[in-house]
Write a protein that holds these residues in place. Structure first.
Motif, short mmCIF file in Angstrom:
data_model
loop_
_atom_site.label_atom_id
_atom_site.label_comp_id
_atom_site.label_asym_id
_atom_site.label_seq_id
_atom_site.Cartn_x
_atom_site.Cartn_y
_atom_site.Cartn_z
N TYR A 58 37.61 5.67 9.19
CA TYR A 58 38.23 4.97 10.31
C TYR A 58 39.35 4.06 9.82
O TYR A 58 39.20 3.41 8.78
N ILE A 59 40.42 3.98 10.58
CA ILE A 59 41.44 2.97 10.32
C ILE A 59 40.99 1.72 11.07
O ILE A 59 40.75 1.76 12.27
N ASN A 60 40.84 0.62 10.34
CA ASN A 60 40.36 -0.62 10.94
C ASN A 60 41.19 -1.77 10.38
O ASN A 60 40.99 -2.17 9.24
N GLY A 61 42.11 -2.28 11.18
CA GLY A 61 42.95 -3.39 10.73
C GLY A 61 43.86 -2.97 9.60
O GLY A 61 44.63 -2.02 9.74
N ASP A 62 43.74 -3.64 8.47
CA ASP A 62 44.62 -3.38 7.34
C ASP A 62 43.97 -2.54 6.25
O ASP A 62 44.38 -2.57 5.09
N ALA A 63 42.93 -1.77 6.62
CA ALA A 63 42.25 -0.92 5.64
C ALA A 63 41.68 0.32 6.32
O ALA A 63 41.52 0.37 7.54
N VAL A 64 41.39 1.30 5.50
CA VAL A 64 40.66 2.49 5.95
C VAL A 64 39.23 2.31 5.48
O VAL A 64 38.99 2.01 4.31
N GLU A 65 38.29 2.46 6.40
CA GLU A 65 36.88 2.31 6.05
C GLU A 65 36.24 3.68 5.96
O GLU A 65 36.35 4.49 6.87
N VAL A 66 35.56 3.91 4.86
CA VAL A 66 34.78 5.12 4.67
C VAL A 66 33.32 4.69 4.75
O VAL A 66 32.85 3.91 3.93
N LYS A 67 32.62 5.18 5.76
CA LYS A 67 31.23 4.78 5.98
C LYS A 67 30.31 5.97 5.74
O LYS A 67 30.63 7.10 6.10
N VAL A 68 29.16 5.69 5.13
CA VAL A 68 28.15 6.72 4.90
C VAL A 68 26.80 6.16 5.33
O VAL A 68 26.59 4.95 5.37
N ASN A 69 25.87 7.06 5.61
CA ASN A 69 24.52 6.67 5.99
C ASN A 69 23.77 6.22 4.74
O ASN A 69 23.71 6.94 3.75
N THR A 70 23.19 5.04 4.79
CA THR A 70 22.44 4.50 3.65
C THR A 70 20.99 4.23 4.02
O THR A 70 20.32 3.43 3.36
N GLU A 71 20.51 4.89 5.03
CA GLU A 71 19.18 4.61 5.56
C GLU A 71 18.06 4.78 4.54
O GLU A 71 17.10 4.04 4.55
N ASP A 72 18.19 5.73 3.66
CA ASP A 72 17.06 6.04 2.80
C ASP A 72 17.34 5.85 1.31
O ASP A 72 16.65 6.41 0.48
N PHE A 73 18.37 5.08 0.98
CA PHE A 73 18.57 4.74 -0.42
C PHE A 73 19.28 3.40 -0.54
O PHE A 73 19.94 2.96 0.38
N SER A 74 19.13 2.77 -1.68
CA SER A 74 19.68 1.44 -1.89
C SER A 74 21.16 1.52 -2.24
O SER A 74 21.59 2.37 -3.01
N THR A 75 21.92 0.60 -1.69
CA THR A 75 23.35 0.53 -2.00
C THR A 75 23.66 -0.62 -2.96
O THR A 75 24.80 -0.83 -3.31
#
Length: 120
Positions: A58-75
Protein backbone atom coordinates in the motif's frame (compact mmCIF):
# COMPACT_ATOMS: atom_id res chain seq x y z
CA UNK A 1 17.55 3.01 -6.62
CA UNK A 2 13.85 3.77 -6.91
CA UNK A 3 12.47 6.59 -4.78
CA UNK A 4 9.15 7.26 -6.55
CA UNK A 5 6.44 5.71 -4.36
CA UNK A 6 4.27 4.69 -7.32
CA UNK A 7 7.22 2.93 -8.96
CA UNK A 8 8.13 1.19 -5.68
CA UNK A 9 4.49 0.12 -5.21
CA UNK A 10 4.22 -1.22 -8.77
CA UNK A 11 7.49 -3.15 -8.48
CA UNK A 12 6.47 -4.84 -5.24
CA UNK A 13 2.90 -5.47 -6.50
CA UNK A 14 4.38 -7.23 -9.55
CA UNK A 15 6.21 -9.55 -7.16
CA UNK A 16 3.02 -10.32 -5.22
CA UNK A 17 0.74 -10.90 -8.20
CA UNK A 18 1.97 -14.45 -8.98
CA UNK A 19 0.71 -15.57 -5.56
CA UNK A 20 -2.84 -14.99 -6.85
CA UNK A 21 -2.39 -18.20 -8.86
CA UNK A 22 -1.25 -20.16 -5.80
CA UNK A 23 -4.49 -20.19 -3.85
CA UNK A 24 -4.90 -16.57 -2.79
CA UNK A 25 -7.66 -14.17 -3.76
CA UNK A 26 -7.15 -10.51 -4.60
CA UNK A 27 -9.26 -8.31 -2.30
CA UNK A 28 -7.91 -4.90 -3.25
CA UNK A 29 -6.34 -3.97 -6.56
CA UNK A 30 -6.14 -0.20 -6.88
CA UNK A 31 -3.58 2.44 -7.72
CA UNK A 32 -2.40 2.57 -4.11
CA UNK A 33 -3.29 -0.82 -2.66
CA UNK A 34 -3.00 -4.50 -3.53
CA UNK A 35 -3.65 -7.37 -1.16
CA UNK A 36 -4.21 -11.08 -1.13
CA UNK A 37 -6.26 -13.28 1.19
CA UNK A 38 -6.67 -17.00 1.63
CA UNK A 39 -10.32 -17.95 1.44
CA UNK A 40 -9.91 -21.57 2.47
CA UNK A 41 -12.52 -22.51 5.07
CA UNK A 42 -10.74 -23.85 8.12
CA UNK A 43 -11.47 -24.40 11.77
CA UNK A 44 -8.86 -23.26 14.26
CA UNK A 45 -9.32 -23.74 18.00
CA UNK A 46 -13.05 -24.22 17.47
CA UNK A 47 -13.38 -21.02 15.43
CA UNK A 48 -14.45 -21.17 11.78
CA UNK A 49 -12.34 -18.92 9.55
CA UNK A 50 -13.42 -18.16 6.00
CA UNK A 51 -10.73 -15.69 5.01
CA UNK A 52 -7.27 -14.83 6.23
CA UNK A 53 -5.06 -11.90 5.19
CA UNK A 54 -1.85 -13.08 3.48
CA UNK A 55 0.05 -10.04 2.20
CA UNK A 56 -0.44 -6.59 0.77
CA UNK A 57 1.35 -3.52 -0.48
CA UNK A 58 0.00 0.00 0.00
CA UNK A 59 1.08 3.57 -0.61
CA UNK A 60 0.57 5.34 2.72
CA UNK A 61 1.77 8.91 3.12
CA UNK A 62 5.47 9.16 2.37
CA UNK A 63 6.19 5.41 2.26
CA UNK A 64 5.10 2.15 0.71
CA UNK A 65 4.00 -0.37 3.31
CA UNK A 66 4.44 -4.07 2.73
CA UNK A 67 2.26 -5.99 5.17
CA UNK A 68 2.25 -9.73 5.85
CA UNK A 69 0.23 -11.96 8.15
CA UNK A 70 2.14 -12.64 11.38
CA UNK A 71 -0.59 -14.49 13.24
CA UNK A 72 1.32 -17.68 13.84
CA UNK A 73 4.95 -16.64 14.16
CA UNK A 74 7.01 -14.10 16.05
CA UNK A 75 8.20 -10.95 14.34
CA UNK A 76 10.61 -9.99 17.11
CA UNK A 77 14.22 -9.49 16.03
CA UNK A 78 13.19 -9.02 12.40
CA UNK A 79 13.03 -5.21 12.31
CA UNK A 80 9.44 -5.24 11.06
CA UNK A 81 6.93 -2.47 11.66
CA UNK A 82 3.84 -3.57 13.60
CA UNK A 83 0.66 -2.67 11.70
CA UNK A 84 -1.73 -4.32 14.22
CA UNK A 85 -4.25 -7.14 13.76
CA UNK A 86 -1.52 -9.79 13.21
CA UNK A 87 0.11 -7.72 10.48
CA UNK A 88 3.71 -6.55 10.35
CA UNK A 89 6.06 -5.62 7.56
CA UNK A 90 8.24 -2.97 6.03
CA UNK A 91 7.89 0.75 5.37
CA UNK A 92 9.83 1.58 2.23
CA UNK A 93 10.67 5.01 0.83
CA UNK A 94 13.59 3.86 -1.37
CA UNK A 95 13.91 0.51 -3.14
CA UNK A 96 17.11 -1.09 -4.36
CA UNK A 97 17.82 -4.71 -5.31
CA UNK A 98 18.77 -5.64 -1.74
CA UNK A 99 15.56 -4.23 -0.25
CA UNK A 100 13.48 -5.86 -3.01
CA UNK A 101 15.08 -9.23 -2.18
CA UNK A 102 14.24 -8.64 1.50
CA UNK A 103 10.57 -8.06 0.56
CA UNK A 104 10.50 -11.17 -1.65
CA UNK A 105 12.06 -13.31 1.10
CA UNK A 106 9.60 -12.04 3.70
CA UNK A 107 6.63 -12.91 1.48
CA UNK A 108 8.11 -16.34 0.69
CA UNK A 109 8.46 -17.08 4.42
CA UNK A 110 4.83 -16.16 5.09
CA UNK A 111 3.70 -18.21 2.07
CA UNK A 112 5.64 -21.23 3.39
CA UNK A 113 3.92 -20.77 6.76
CA UNK A 114 0.48 -20.67 5.09
CA UNK A 115 1.25 -23.87 3.17
CA UNK A 116 2.57 -25.61 6.30
CA UNK A 117 -0.55 -24.68 8.25
CA UNK A 118 -2.72 -25.71 5.26
CA UNK A 119 -4.33 -22.26 5.17
CA UNK A 120 -4.26 -22.30 1.37
Amino acid sequence: MKTDLVEIFQTIRAGLQPYATQGYTVHENSENGYDLFSEKNIELDGEKITERFFAGVYINGDAVEVKVNTEDFSTENHNLSDFGHHQAGLKISALDDTKLKEVETLVEIVHANFKEKEWI
